[in-house]
Design an enzyme around this catalytic site. Structure first.
Site, PDB file in Angstrom:
ATOM      1  N   GLU A 287       0.823  -1.206   0.000  1.00  0.00           N
ATOM      2  CA  GLU A 287       0.000   0.000   0.000  1.00  0.00           C
ATOM      3  C   GLU A 287       0.862   1.264   0.000  1.00  0.00           C
ATOM      4  OE1 GLU A 287      -3.081  -0.109  -0.431  1.00  0.00           O
ATOM      5  OE2 GLU A 287      -3.778  -2.068   0.216  1.00  0.00           O
ATOM      6  N   THR A 288       1.833   1.325   0.907  1.00  0.00           N
ATOM      7  CA  THR A 288       2.706   2.499   0.971  1.00  0.00           C
ATOM      8  C   THR A 288       3.704   2.486  -0.173  1.00  0.00           C
ATOM      9  OG1 THR A 288       2.538   2.439   3.392  1.00  0.00           O
ATOM     10  CG2 THR A 288       4.246   3.845   2.443  1.00  0.00           C
TER      11      THR A 288
ATOM     12  N   ARG B 133       8.998 -10.147  -6.018  1.00  0.00           N
ATOM     13  CA  ARG B 133       8.923 -11.577  -6.335  1.00  0.00           C
ATOM     14  C   ARG B 133       8.157 -11.862  -7.615  1.00  0.00           C
ATOM     15  NH1 ARG B 133       6.708 -13.603  -0.629  1.00  0.00           N
ATOM     16  NH2 ARG B 133       5.483 -11.715  -0.975  1.00  0.00           N
TER      17      ARG B 133
ATOM     18  N   LEU C 103       8.814  -2.882   3.092  1.00  0.00           N
ATOM     19  CA  LEU C 103       8.408  -4.269   3.302  1.00  0.00           C
ATOM     20  C   LEU C 103       7.706  -4.417   4.646  1.00  0.00           C
ATOM     21  CD1 LEU C 103      11.600  -6.299   2.254  1.00  0.00           C
ATOM     22  CD2 LEU C 103       9.391  -6.287   1.068  1.00  0.00           C
ATOM     23  N   GLY C 104       6.721  -5.296   4.694  1.00  0.00           N
ATOM     24  CA  GLY C 104       6.066  -5.554   5.964  1.00  0.00           C
ATOM     25  C   GLY C 104       4.845  -6.432   5.813  1.00  0.00           C
TER      26      GLY C 104
ATOM     27  N   TYR D 267       5.249  -7.571  17.662  1.00  0.00           N
ATOM     28  CA  TYR D 267       5.232  -6.656  16.523  1.00  0.00           C
ATOM     29  C   TYR D 267       6.094  -5.421  16.786  1.00  0.00           C
ATOM     30  CZ  TYR D 267       3.442  -3.589  12.827  1.00  0.00           C
ATOM     31  OH  TYR D 267       3.350  -2.740  11.755  1.00  0.00           O
TER      32      TYR D 267
ATOM     33  N   LYS E 274       9.925  -4.451  15.216  1.00  0.00           N
ATOM     34  CA  LYS E 274      10.069  -3.158  14.560  1.00  0.00           C
ATOM     35  C   LYS E 274      11.165  -2.324  15.225  1.00  0.00           C
ATOM     36  CE  LYS E 274       6.718  -3.270  11.427  1.00  0.00           C
ATOM     37  NZ  LYS E 274       6.991  -3.179   9.973  1.00  0.00           N
TER      38      LYS E 274
ATOM     39  N   LEU F   4      -2.702   4.152   9.495  1.00  0.00           N
ATOM     40  CA  LEU F   4      -2.650   4.636   8.124  1.00  0.00           C
ATOM     41  C   LEU F   4      -4.060   4.711   7.545  1.00  0.00           C
ATOM     42  CD1 LEU F   4       0.367   2.536   6.809  1.00  0.00           C
ATOM     43  CD2 LEU F   4       0.369   4.968   7.422  1.00  0.00           C
TER      44      LEU F   4
ATOM     45  N   ARG G  10     -10.211  -6.209   7.100  1.00  0.00           N
ATOM     46  CA  ARG G  10     -11.403  -6.780   7.692  1.00  0.00           C
ATOM     47  C   ARG G  10     -12.360  -5.637   8.033  1.00  0.00           C
ATOM     48  NH1 ARG G  10      -7.157  -9.886   9.714  1.00  0.00           N
ATOM     49  NH2 ARG G  10      -6.845  -8.474  11.455  1.00  0.00           N
TER      50      ARG G  10
END
Length: 218
Positions: free
Chosen positions: A13-14, A36, A71-72, A122, A126, A149, A157
């Site tokens: 998304e970012t 990939r 990446l995430g 998480y 980070k 964000l 969801r």
């Protein structure tokens, strides 16, 4: 100062918005994306390399001044092992090979609350990755820690969508949220922003304020 940029995470998304900003910025002369799968984006200054993130090719990093990593994943999406593999192992491989190739700047999309000593996996991962980036010796290393964000994620969801809608409506001052487009613009703008120093952590508030300054500047 012209810049040649290598980007990991361009399909997220970012990352998609970061790539769009890079391609539109005349100060950026070359963009290499690592992924990939094939990329549908085409541009004269863009080169997309299909790679295995378990074994990144060292030559892909040569002749770049700036590295950007967006990446995430999440534990909910990829499980504990998958989250650690992407957000720690893949990111640190990208960091280390960027440094070895002589990349001068590194820009990392992190998260609010990142803390190497946190009990939550998480934020702990980070924070540990952020510390590595800031301490490895880039001429300029910038970590971005946005809060929620504001974006319509394809995989959201219903509860997540409702929370973002509520914040978008109620958090007009952007103390608890930030528009994803603003984050992308600030990441690219910070490449050339001399007020962003050699080891910088930009909080949600910093990102919001810099985005406003960019809008005024344009």
């Amino acid at each position: 100062m012209a810049s040649r940029v290598i980007l990991a995470g361009a399909t997220g998304e970012t990352g998609r918005l970061v790539l769009d900003n890079l391609l539109k910025d005349s100060r950026v002369t070359k963009v290499t994306t690592l992924g990939r799968r094939e990329s549908k984006v085409q541009n004269d200054k863009l080169e997309h390399k299909i790679v295995d993130f378990d074994n990144l090719p060292e030559d892909a990093f040569l002749d770049h001044d700036v590295a950007i990593c967006t990446l995430g994943t999440t534990r909910a999406k990829s499980g504990k092992d998958g989250f650690i593999k992407v957000d720690q192992d893949y990111v640190l491989s990208f960091v280390e090979k960027s440094k070895a190739a002589g990349v001068k700047q590194f820009h990392m999309m992190s998260s609010q609350g990142a803390n190497a000593n946190a009990w939550l996996l998480y934020t702990q991962i980070k924070g540990q990755v952020d510390e590595k980036i800031l301490g490895i010796g880039f001429q300029k290393a910038v970590v971005y820690r946005p809060s929620v964000l504001l974006v319509d994620r394809q995989e959201s969801r219903m509860g997540e969508k409702a929370a973002r809608w509520l914040l978008g409506w109620a958090d007009t001052g952007r103390s608890m949220s930030v528009n994803i487009g603003d984050v992308a613009a600030v990441i690219v703008g910070s490449i050339f922003d001399e007020s962003v120093t050699d080891k910088s952590i930009l909080t949600n508030g910093d990102i919001v304020n810099k985005a406003k300054a960019l809008i005024k500047g344009n």
